[in-house]
Design an enzyme around this catalytic site. Structure first.
Site, PDB file in Angstrom:
ATOM      1  CB  SER B  88      42.828  49.589  35.196  1.00 37.91           C
ATOM      2  OG  SER B  88      44.038  49.293  34.599  1.00 37.91           O
ATOM      3  CG  HIS B  92      34.676  41.165  40.723  1.00 39.03           C
ATOM      4  ND1 HIS B  92      35.071  39.972  40.145  1.00 39.03           N
ATOM      5  CD2 HIS B  92      35.816  41.852  40.954  1.00 39.03           C
ATOM      6  CE1 HIS B  92      36.397  39.960  40.044  1.00 39.03           C
ATOM      7  NE2 HIS B  92      36.872  41.088  40.523  1.00 39.03           N
ATOM      8  CG  HIS B 102      40.423  42.965  33.003  1.00 39.41           C
ATOM      9  ND1 HIS B 102      41.326  42.367  32.157  1.00 39.41           N
ATOM     10  CD2 HIS B 102      41.082  43.978  33.605  1.00 39.41           C
ATOM     11  CE1 HIS B 102      42.485  42.990  32.257  1.00 39.41           C
ATOM     12  NE2 HIS B 102      42.373  43.968  33.116  1.00 39.41           N
ATOM     13  CG  ASN B 104      44.956  47.976  30.997  1.00 43.77           C
ATOM     14  OD1 ASN B 104      45.826  47.557  30.238  1.00 43.77           O
ATOM     15  ND2 ASN B 104      45.160  49.002  31.785  1.00 43.77           N
ATOM     16  CB  THR B 105      43.240  51.272  26.760  1.00 46.08           C
ATOM     17  OG1 THR B 105      42.691  52.399  27.447  1.00 46.08           O
ATOM     18  CG2 THR B 105      42.114  50.438  26.175  1.00 46.08           C
ATOM     19  NE  ARG B 106      49.381  47.441  28.560  1.00 46.53           N
ATOM     20  CZ  ARG B 106      48.478  46.550  28.131  1.00 46.53           C
ATOM     21  NH1 ARG B 106      47.179  46.716  28.390  1.00 46.53           N
ATOM     22  NH2 ARG B 106      48.857  45.508  27.423  1.00 46.53           N
ATOM     23  CG  HIS B 161      47.200  26.496  38.932  1.00 49.78           C
ATOM     24  ND1 HIS B 161      47.311  27.791  38.509  1.00 49.78           N
ATOM     25  CD2 HIS B 161      46.153  26.500  39.798  1.00 49.78           C
ATOM     26  CE1 HIS B 161      46.388  28.535  39.099  1.00 49.78           C
ATOM     27  NE2 HIS B 161      45.672  27.781  39.872  1.00 49.78           N
ATOM     28  N   GLY B 245      53.750  49.893  44.174  1.00 47.92           N
ATOM     29  CA  GLY B 245      52.646  50.682  43.629  1.00 47.92           C
ATOM     30  C   GLY B 245      51.572  50.919  44.685  1.00 47.92           C
TER      31      GLY B 245
END
Lengths: 260, 260
Positions: B88, B92, B102, B104-106, B161, B245
């Protein structure tokens, strides 16, 4: 109450040589049925002492969406009508030695009607004297209800992932319907009165305390925790954002600047 | 992949005359049963160009709690076992003209096994040229899967929102199990490779662009929106925080400084 709080906040600003003013903005809640859904008025101060202070009032009515009706006392898919009015206040002060603070009182009607209220103190750099004074004022005002309301605040303002309270507590209660409407209304008003009596002396006591870069860094990190609470756990914030509320009014509670 | 990403990020820092280094921290996941629960390694850079960049790897195994088992493909209260491994990354950048990003690989195993991956670009001040280059690289790498993956990213990175996407998109996919494990693994690796090829040129193109106070203010406000997404909607963040976590690793994704 809103007007008196605004006046007091401006007094504090003037004492610090600031001519900051509240920006006042009304909003209307569009009811999906086309009926009058009510609305509210936001008052937002970006001050010298009170870096960001919002005092919002709202009075809304309508019918809960089916997926929410079941979760609200006295409402159901068959009886989804509601009326809700309240005042909400959040202060994020500039000086890290001045605690942030939050206050909200509300009245809801479905098939029943009840009051709710809360105020809690959120110091980045806690002073025992301030915490004690804040709680003492609440204990005096809430009397026999104080222990249960303070315990409920400890439960409500809890950040499970960090295993800490958001701040140093206060009071929280909901569903207050003792059978004596006038007494319950007086108690909700007492939450506001107590805030107005207890917080300004604390702010004035700390607003000129010199703050180091480390103090400011601690404050910005603390505010990150505050934002986490509001976005992950605060019922009002999540309910408002997920049901199409006025996002400017809802997000008024978030800190002017926060760090992670 | 993690090591190559870190090396590339440090190259960028050196080119800007910074000697920033990654702080590397390992953590262990205590499995409630006492078995080996796995763990991970965080790498956090507080740099001159990359104000906050985290590259985390984790490999965890165990059994899902009953209240979560039903929500995960291939798992159930009767078959709650899982194995999960991933990388992950969140950047910034300091300069508001450089986009946040950003990736992420999983890979997850329950009674089945599948890959997932995502990367999305989050510019406070969007440049069409950067958005186009980022998407073009992903389209080349993902081939026929790109349209569906890009559409899924538009759905996933959506702030209801505010009625806007979090950023300018990218790709998102989950539950990739084509029957050809090697091909699926290669595709997940391609997400990382594409990130590593596409992002650094964008960062280098913008890192010396002069930024005004208004640009920085726009960036801090944009980061508030980013924090809102992660705390209100990001599945990994909420799942991680609500299941105990490693909060330091999970909150690595939050911006170094954000405003509301």
């Amino acid at each position: 109450m809103r007007d008196r709080i605004r006046a007091e906040f401006l007094h504090i600003e003037r004492e610090a040589g600031s001519d900051a003013e509240f920006a006042v903005k009304a909003w209307v809640r569009p009811d999906p049925s086309g009926a009058d859904g009510g609305g509210g008025v936001m008052s937002l101060l970006r001050g010298k002492v009170l870096e960001k202070a919002g005092v919002n009032v709202s009075t809304v009515q309508g019918t809960f969406a089916p997926e929410f009706a079941g979760g609200i006392r006295g409402a159901s898919v068959e009886q989804p009508g509601f009326y809700a009015t309240g005042i909400s206040l959040v202060v994020h002060p500039a000086n890290p030695h001045v605690p942030a603070v939050h206050m909200n009182t509300r009245y809801l009607e479905t098939t029943g009607g009840w009051f709710g209220g809360t105020t809690d103190l959120n110091p980045a750099l806690p002073y025992e004297e301030d915490t004690a004074a804040f709680h003492a004022a609440l204990e005096t005002a809430m009397g026999a209800d104080y222990p249960a309301y303070a315990e409920e605040a400890r439960r409500y303002y809890w950040l499970p992932h960090r295993g800490v309270e958001r701040g140093v507590g206060g009071i929280f209660y909901d569903h207050r319907d003792s059978g004596d409407w006038d007494a319950d209304f007086a108690q909700a008003r007492a939450v506001g009165e107590t805030f107005l009596r207890a917080y300004p002396p604390i702010a004035r006591r700390r607003m000129h305390t010199p703050a180091s870069d480390a103090d400011r860094a601690a404050q910005l990190a603390y505010r990150g925790r505050y934002a986490e609470f509001n976005l992950l756990h605060d019922r009002g914030t999540i309910f408002g954002l997920k049901t199409g509320g006025n996002i400017e009014a809802i997000l008024m509670s978030l800190p002017p600047l926060a760090s992670w």
